[in-house]
Design a protein around this motif. Structure first.
Motif, short mmCIF file in Angstrom:
data_model
loop_
_atom_site.label_atom_id
_atom_site.label_comp_id
_atom_site.label_asym_id
_atom_site.label_seq_id
_atom_site.Cartn_x
_atom_site.Cartn_y
_atom_site.Cartn_z
N ASN A 185 19.73 70.64 31.01
CA ASN A 185 19.37 71.85 30.26
C ASN A 185 19.63 71.66 28.77
OD1 ASN A 185 18.29 74.41 29.95
ND2 ASN A 185 20.28 75.43 30.18
N ALA A 186 19.02 70.64 28.24
CA ALA A 186 19.15 70.32 26.82
C ALA A 186 17.76 69.95 26.28
CB ALA A 186 20.13 69.19 26.60
N VAL A 187 17.69 69.69 24.99
CA VAL A 187 16.42 69.31 24.38
C VAL A 187 15.90 68.01 24.97
CG1 VAL A 187 15.32 68.67 22.21
CG2 VAL A 187 16.96 70.54 22.25
N SER A 188 16.81 67.06 25.24
CA SER A 188 16.44 65.78 25.85
C SER A 188 17.39 65.48 27.01
CB SER A 188 16.52 64.64 24.84
OG SER A 188 15.67 64.86 23.74
N LYS A 189 16.85 64.87 28.06
CA LYS A 189 17.69 64.51 29.20
C LYS A 189 18.54 63.28 28.91
CE LYS A 189 14.65 66.50 32.73
NZ LYS A 189 13.85 66.23 33.94
N PHE A 190 18.03 62.40 28.05
CA PHE A 190 18.78 61.21 27.68
C PHE A 190 18.48 60.89 26.22
CE2 PHE A 190 18.62 56.64 26.82
CZ PHE A 190 19.96 56.31 27.01
N PHE A 191 19.51 60.55 25.47
CA PHE A 191 19.29 60.12 24.09
C PHE A 191 20.43 59.23 23.64
CE2 PHE A 191 21.27 64.32 23.94
CZ PHE A 191 22.33 64.13 23.07
N VAL A 192 20.11 58.44 22.63
CA VAL A 192 21.10 57.58 21.99
C VAL A 192 21.68 58.36 20.82
CG1 VAL A 192 21.52 55.39 20.84
CG2 VAL A 192 19.85 55.51 22.70
N GLN A 193 22.92 58.80 20.95
CA GLN A 193 23.55 59.58 19.90
C GLN A 193 23.90 58.71 18.70
OE1 GLN A 193 23.78 62.70 19.51
NE2 GLN A 193 25.38 63.07 18.01
N GLN A 194 24.47 57.54 18.96
CA GLN A 194 24.82 56.60 17.89
C GLN A 194 24.48 55.18 18.35
OE1 GLN A 194 28.61 57.57 15.53
NE2 GLN A 194 29.12 58.35 17.57
N ALA A 195 23.99 54.40 17.42
CA ALA A 195 23.76 52.97 17.64
C ALA A 195 23.71 52.33 16.26
CB ALA A 195 22.46 52.72 18.40
N PHE A 196 24.78 51.65 15.89
CA PHE A 196 24.85 51.16 14.52
C PHE A 196 25.70 49.89 14.45
CE2 PHE A 196 28.56 53.88 15.04
CZ PHE A 196 29.58 53.15 14.43
N ILE A 197 25.47 49.16 13.37
CA ILE A 197 26.35 48.07 12.96
C ILE A 197 26.63 48.28 11.48
CG2 ILE A 197 25.53 46.40 14.67
CD1 ILE A 197 23.79 45.16 12.48
N GLU A 198 27.82 47.91 11.04
CA GLU A 198 28.16 48.08 9.63
C GLU A 198 28.98 46.89 9.15
OE1 GLU A 198 30.14 51.79 9.31
OE2 GLU A 198 31.55 51.39 10.94
N LEU A 199 28.74 46.55 7.90
CA LEU A 199 29.41 45.43 7.27
C LEU A 199 29.96 45.89 5.93
CD1 LEU A 199 29.99 42.34 7.32
CD2 LEU A 199 27.84 42.05 6.06
N LYS A 200 31.24 45.58 5.67
CA LYS A 200 31.88 46.02 4.45
C LYS A 200 32.53 44.84 3.75
CE LYS A 200 34.74 49.74 2.58
NZ LYS A 200 35.44 51.00 2.88
N TRP A 201 32.29 44.74 2.45
CA TRP A 201 32.92 43.72 1.61
C TRP A 201 33.63 44.42 0.46
CZ3 TRP A 201 31.33 41.88 -3.48
CH2 TRP A 201 32.07 40.77 -3.91
N LYS A 202 34.97 44.29 0.46
CA LYS A 202 35.78 45.02 -0.51
C LYS A 202 35.45 46.51 -0.41
CE LYS A 202 36.50 41.11 -3.59
NZ LYS A 202 36.43 40.59 -4.98
N LYS A 203 34.78 47.08 -1.41
CA LYS A 203 34.48 48.51 -1.37
C LYS A 203 32.99 48.81 -1.24
CE LYS A 203 38.61 50.02 -3.84
NZ LYS A 203 39.15 50.89 -4.91
N LEU A 204 32.21 47.79 -0.86
CA LEU A 204 30.78 47.97 -0.66
C LEU A 204 30.47 47.90 0.83
CD1 LEU A 204 29.46 45.58 -3.45
CD2 LEU A 204 30.18 47.96 -3.67
N GLN A 205 29.62 48.81 1.30
CA GLN A 205 29.36 48.87 2.74
C GLN A 205 27.87 49.06 3.02
OE1 GLN A 205 32.11 51.18 5.11
NE2 GLN A 205 30.48 51.91 6.45
N LEU A 206 27.40 48.36 4.04
CA LEU A 206 26.02 48.49 4.53
C LEU A 206 26.09 48.92 5.99
CD1 LEU A 206 22.92 48.08 4.26
CD2 LEU A 206 23.30 45.71 5.01
N THR A 207 25.38 50.01 6.32
CA THR A 207 25.31 50.51 7.68
C THR A 207 23.86 50.56 8.12
OG1 THR A 207 27.29 51.88 7.31
CG2 THR A 207 25.93 52.39 9.22
N LEU A 208 23.58 50.01 9.29
CA LEU A 208 22.24 50.02 9.86
C LEU A 208 22.28 50.75 11.20
CD1 LEU A 208 21.25 46.28 9.24
CD2 LEU A 208 20.68 48.25 7.81
N GLY A 209 21.45 51.81 11.32
CA GLY A 209 21.37 52.52 12.58
C GLY A 209 21.78 53.97 12.46
N SER A 210 21.97 54.60 13.61
CA SER A 210 22.34 56.01 13.68
C SER A 210 23.85 56.13 13.81
CB SER A 210 21.68 56.68 14.89
OG SER A 210 20.28 56.53 14.86
#
Length: 447
Positions: free
Chosen positions: A103-128
């Motif tokens: 009883n929701a908008v979708s029966k199945f969904f991917v809430q989060q799927a990500f990878i992230e890389l951080k160097w010192k104080k700089l960060q790159l995140t790809l995904g949800s």
């Protein structure tokens, strides 16, 4: 303009980080693929006396809790935060968060799927990835003027920086920024849900977010810090686009035990009034107090929210080309601008914010009387005036209340439970309702 400022700040951040201090921390210890990862399994269910569940039971949970009255979901996730590599200059994290719903908008969904890389104080995140609202207590706030925590996270490529000191200021002046590009994946759902013969929908919206923040102050020397930022977010499809934004600010007094923060957001529709403000009626003002550790109250928040300064042809979160500020029928900004999924116009589905002229007060507090028990209360009172072109004859009063209690017993390490009881009075819009939600969760860390 905001895009140029963001580009400049990020470029300077890269230069500053490149010439920052170097350490041999990478040799302190070695991390494996699973070190620091947290696995969680969650069962959740809700009941309501109405077709919809109470607003503060389902809102501001990143779209993971169904807005419908009687629902259930099962969720499993593995998350590794970049902080797991806190002793390294190069850090990395990932997350996969899956949910099955009834009883929701979708029966199945991917809430989060990500990878992230951080160097010192700089960060790159790809995904949800679920991202917090800037400059406030996310558990207690009623939301944001622009990018909130009410809808599912969108898959994006996001490049951002922590605060980096400006040269020659002895760290009394710092800047940070972020820029991201991604997609909103509800096109198929829109096509099925919207009455296409009468209403506009979009099938392939893209999103671009840019933000720049300045901080004046040095926490290690003086407890008072001022932060000021500009956020601009665009939705576009083909040749059509819609840009909204806000000026966000906060003054924080942090003594370590006590924390007092006053914050103010001013909404900028289409960024057209960036230099010409039409008053301050489109705003969110808040005061947050965090108390020294005690068994009564941990934090307290009071906020005032208003959107009755709309002018010319603008209508909060709506767009004539269908590029409204929603995802899967839920507002991506403030949930007090009631999401399109709540309003069914004469039995017809459309993605329009009919109730977006609002003034409201919001009170919230939380406490932790023991290491095992915590609680939370939220209460909101609003006056709703309808929409600029479709105003109500008389304003409507809405009230929303929720009380939550969590229990994480010492004798069952990793297990926790949470009960929420909510009551809404919004008879003129979607009806009065009483509802409850139960959440049971099991978490454990790998290695």
């Amino acid at each position: 303009m905001i895009h140029r400022l963001t580009t400049i700040v990020l470029f300077l951040s890269f230069c500053l980080a490149s010439f920052g201090e170097t350490t041999d921390a990478d040799t302190v210890h070695s991390e494996t693929f699973i070190d620091g990862a947290e696995v969680s399994v969650q069962l959740q269910g809700g009941l309501s006396t109405n077709k919809f569940s109470p607003l503060w039971i389902n809102s501001n949970h990143y779209g993971a809790v169904s807005p419908y009255g009687n629902f259930a979901n099962e969720r499993v996730a593995i998350i590794r935060d970049v902080a797991s590599d806190s002793l390294r200059q190069w850090r990395w994290g990932y997350g996969l968060d899956l949910q099955f719903s009834q009883n929701a908008v979708s029966k199945f969904f991917v809430q989060q799927a990500f990878i992230e890389l951080k160097w010192k104080k700089l960060q790159l995140t790809l995904g949800s990835k679920e991202r917090e609202i800037d400059l406030r207590n996310n558990r207690l706030t009623l939301g944001s003027m622009t990018q909130g925590i009410n809808a599912r996270p969108n898959p994006m490529a996001m490049f951002e920086t922590d605060y980096l000191p400006f040269p020659g200021t002895n760290k009394w002046l710092s800047f940070r920024g972020r820029t991201g590009y991604g997609f909103i994946l509800d096109g198929d759902w829109q096509e099925k849900w919207v009455d296409k013969t009468k209403y506009i929908y979009t099938g392939n919206r893209r999103i671009n977010e840019n933000a720049v923040y300045m901080k004046i102050g040095k926490e290690s020397r003086f407890p008072l810090v001022f932060e000021l930022g500009v956020q601009a977010i665009s939705l576009f499809e083909k040749d059509n686009y819609n840009t909204i934004g806000s000026i966000n600010s906060a003054l924080t007094f942090d003594l370590g035990t006590w924390l007092i923060r006053a914050y103010f957001d001013h909404y900028l529709e289409n960024m057209s009034n960036f230099f010409t403000w039409y008053g301050l009626k489109d705003h969110l003002f808040g005061l947050q107090v965090q108390f020294p550790k005690n068994p009564v109250v941990k934090s307290f928040v009071v906020e005032h929210f208003g959107t009755n300064g709309q002018f010319n042809s603008d209508s909060f979160y709506n767009d004539p080309n269908g590029l409204g500020w929603h995802s899967w029928g839920l507002s991506m900004g403030n949930p007090l601008l009631l999401s399109p999924i709540y309003r069914i116009n004469n039995g017809e589905h459309n993605l329009f914010f009919y109730d977006n002229i609002v003034t409201a007060w919001h009170l919230a507090m939380e406490g932790q009387p023991t290491d095992e028990i915590d609680w939370l209360l939220k209460y909101s009172f609003s006056k709703n005036y309808g929409e600029r072109t479709l105003p109500y004859d008389n304003f409507h009063h809405h009230t929303y209340f929720v009380a939550e209690c969590g229990y994480a017993p010492h004798w069952l390490p990793g297990w926790s439970g949470r009960v929420a009881l909510g009551v809404d009075h919004a008879k003129e819009y979607y009806g009065n309702c009483f509802g409850a939600m139960l959440t049971i969760r099991r978490t454990f860390k790998l290695r």
